[in-house]
Design an enzyme around this catalytic site. Structure first.
Site, short mmCIF file in Angstrom:
data_model
loop_
_atom_site.label_atom_id
_atom_site.label_comp_id
_atom_site.label_asym_id
_atom_site.label_seq_id
_atom_site.Cartn_x
_atom_site.Cartn_y
_atom_site.Cartn_z
CG HIS A 121 40.92 38.91 40.56
ND1 HIS A 121 40.23 39.99 41.06
CD2 HIS A 121 42.19 39.34 40.37
CE1 HIS A 121 41.05 41.03 41.15
NE2 HIS A 121 42.24 40.66 40.75
CG ASP A 198 37.37 37.37 35.67
OD1 ASP A 198 37.92 38.01 34.74
OD2 ASP A 198 37.75 37.43 36.85
CD GLN A 201 45.15 37.82 33.98
OE1 GLN A 201 45.93 37.89 33.02
NE2 GLN A 201 45.24 38.63 35.01
CE LYS A 224 43.74 42.28 34.60
NZ LYS A 224 44.74 42.49 35.64
CB CYS A 361 43.28 40.18 43.75
SG CYS A 361 44.00 41.80 43.86
N1 7TS Z 1 39.76 38.90 37.15
C1 7TS Z 1 40.98 38.39 36.94
C2 7TS Z 1 41.12 36.96 36.55
C3 7TS Z 1 42.10 39.21 37.05
O1 7TS Z 1 43.30 38.69 36.83
C4 7TS Z 1 41.93 40.57 37.41
C5 7TS Z 1 43.09 41.48 37.64
C6 7TS Z 1 40.63 41.05 37.59
C7 7TS Z 1 39.57 40.19 37.47
C8 7TS Z 1 40.35 42.48 37.92
O2 7TS Z 1 40.61 43.29 36.83
P1 7TS Z 1 40.47 44.88 36.94
O3 7TS Z 1 41.02 45.39 35.66
O4 7TS Z 1 39.02 45.18 37.11
O5 7TS Z 1 41.28 45.29 38.13
N2 7TS Z 1 44.26 40.81 37.97
C9 7TS Z 1 45.40 41.32 38.48
C10 7TS Z 1 46.51 40.54 38.73
O6 7TS Z 1 46.60 39.33 38.53
N3 7TS Z 1 47.47 41.32 39.25
O7 7TS Z 1 47.01 42.57 39.33
C11 7TS Z 1 45.71 42.58 38.85
#
Ligand code: 7TS
Length: 406
Positions: A121, A198, A201, A224, A361
């Site tokens: 990401h 990371d 997910q 999430k 992203c």
């Molecule tokens: N890393 C991964 C693998 C992600 O899927 C996401 C967010 C992030 C980092 C960032 O997370 P945040 O909570 O700091 O924003 N992924 C997604 C997605 O797949 N669709 O919208 C956000």
């Protein structure tokens, strides 16, 4: 696992969207929230809203106990050995930036290497690009196999004695690939590098044991996994965190402040400058209680079954490209050939079905897949086989609607 009973805990699912019963297939972007979490946040604001770690008044003490209690729940949830290793952040992005700013900039120099993968990401790419630029280190990529997995022999070839940091996603938010974190940690450590995972997910969907994984840092987002937005976690091994400088300075994180110099509180508070995300942390604690009551292994098994069901149904369709490996987390990224994914998502939305369309992203990964965008259906513990059937019916309708070319 009684999915019907679980669905009843998510009031938002019980509504019609565009005249159809709502089907939510965008949990990888953000999950829905169970009533237990909504009520925990509501109760905090209604009955004991106060700042934490300050005075002695009763509500303040209650808020501090709840906030620190949530930290202990996170510690248990990811099997960290000490709650000093649990830092509350705004989310995965902030957690990764903390390491890329504090750890990487202090420990990297020209000639050193940072190793990541093309499936990351943006939140696990750009902080490392910036750290490389700031320090003169080189950013290197472990190549992907055609099915969107990595091979350990390529990990071994890419990580060298110059590698100081390896950063890798636990689960790809596009391909659904589940990476062999424990093995990568061993290879990183053999070369004297640290591994950041990371877990955005990963943590919501599977049991995470940071000691068993033996990763050095693990970052994830509450939103999430049933918790509110604005709360996340950086786990780090104590000996690493102890030697890292804070990245935000101000109230809460200090021990003594003199006119020209100051000292920091002990872990984990030295990384939590300013009034912390109190309601968010309390909500995250409630989300963890909710998930643990169901059992993370039960959630994983249920999602595996649902992913298999969805894969079977979708692979049986004509004119569809599905990206990523056969063995995957519960998300399916796809394109209906000749239909733009935004059109697919728009037709599905008219049917009351929410999916995400775009680059997710992950622009470097989109380029690797040779597409500009895709659609993605992502599942969580409240999704059912009927949701998958509705998706497939919606996709058939999309194909009929955009008839030409099929
Ligand atoms: N890393 C991964 C693998 C992600 O899927 C996401 C967010 C992030 C980092 C960032 O997370 P945040 O909570 O700091 O924003 N992924 C997604 C997605 O797949 N669709 O919208 C956000």
């Amino acid at each position: 696992m009684d999915v019907k009973a679980i669905r009843e805990q998510f009031p938002i699912l019980n509504q019609e969207v565009n005249g159809h019963p709502f089907v939510y297939l965008d949990s990888s972007a953000t999950s829905q929230k169970p009533i237990q979490v909504i009520e925990a946040v509501d109760t905090y604001y209604r009955s004991y809203n106060s700042n934490v770690h300050r005075g002695v008044h009763t509500l303040g003490t209650k808020a501090t106990t709840a906030y620190e209690g949530a930290r202990e729940k996170v510690r248990r949830f990811i099997h960290a050995s000490s709650s000093a290793e649990i830092i509350f952040t705004r989310g995965t992005t902030t957690a990764i930036n903390t390491v890329a700013t504090s750890y990487a900039r202090a420990n990297l120099k020209a000639g050193d290497e940072i190793v990541i993968t093309p499936m990351e990401h943006h939140s696990n790419i750009i902080p490392w690009q910036q750290a490389a630029k700031a320090t003169g280190a080189t950013l290197k990529y472990i190549p992907l196999q055609e099915d969107g997995t990595i091979r350990l022999e390529d990990v071994r070839k890419t990580i060298t004695k110059q590698t100081k940091v390896v950063a890798m996603t636990h689960v790809s938010n596009v391909l659904g690939t589940i990476n062999p974190i424990q093995e990568v940690a061993s290879i990183a450590h053999e070369h004297g590098a640290v591994l950041l995972v990371d877990g955005a997910q990963g943590a919501p969907h599977m049991k995470v044991d940071v000691q068993e994984l033996n990763c050095d840092f693990y970052a994830f987002s509450g939103h999430k996994m049933g918790a509110p937005t604005g709360i996340g976690v950086l786990y780090g091994k104590k000996e690493l965190l102890e030697n890292m400088e804070p990245v935000e300075f101000g109230g809460e994180m200090i021990d003594f402040v003199n006119l020209y110099d100051s000292t920091w509180k002990e872990l984990p508070w030295k990384f939590e400058g300013g009034t912390p995300i109190i309601a968010g942390a309390i909500g995250l604690g409630a989300a963890i209680d909710f998930l643990e009551d169901i059992g993370m292994d039960n959630i994983t098994k249920r999602e595996e079954k649902l992913a298999q069901y969805a894969m079977q149904k979708m692979q049986a369709m004509d004119d569809i490209s599905i990206y990523g490996p056969e063995h995957r987390a519960a998300l399916i990224t796809f394109n209906l050939n000749d239909v733009h994914p935004h059109d697919t998502a728009t037709v599905l939305d008219a049917e009351g079905i929410a999916v995400r369309a775009g680059h997710h992203c992950a622009q470097p990964l989109m380029r690797w897949l040779n597409v500009t965008a895709t659609a993605r259906a992502s599942f969580y513990l409240y999704n059912t086989e009927e949701d998958v059937d509705r998706l497939v019916a919606g996709l058939q309708k999309t194909k009929e609607y955009f008839g030409n070319g099929f």
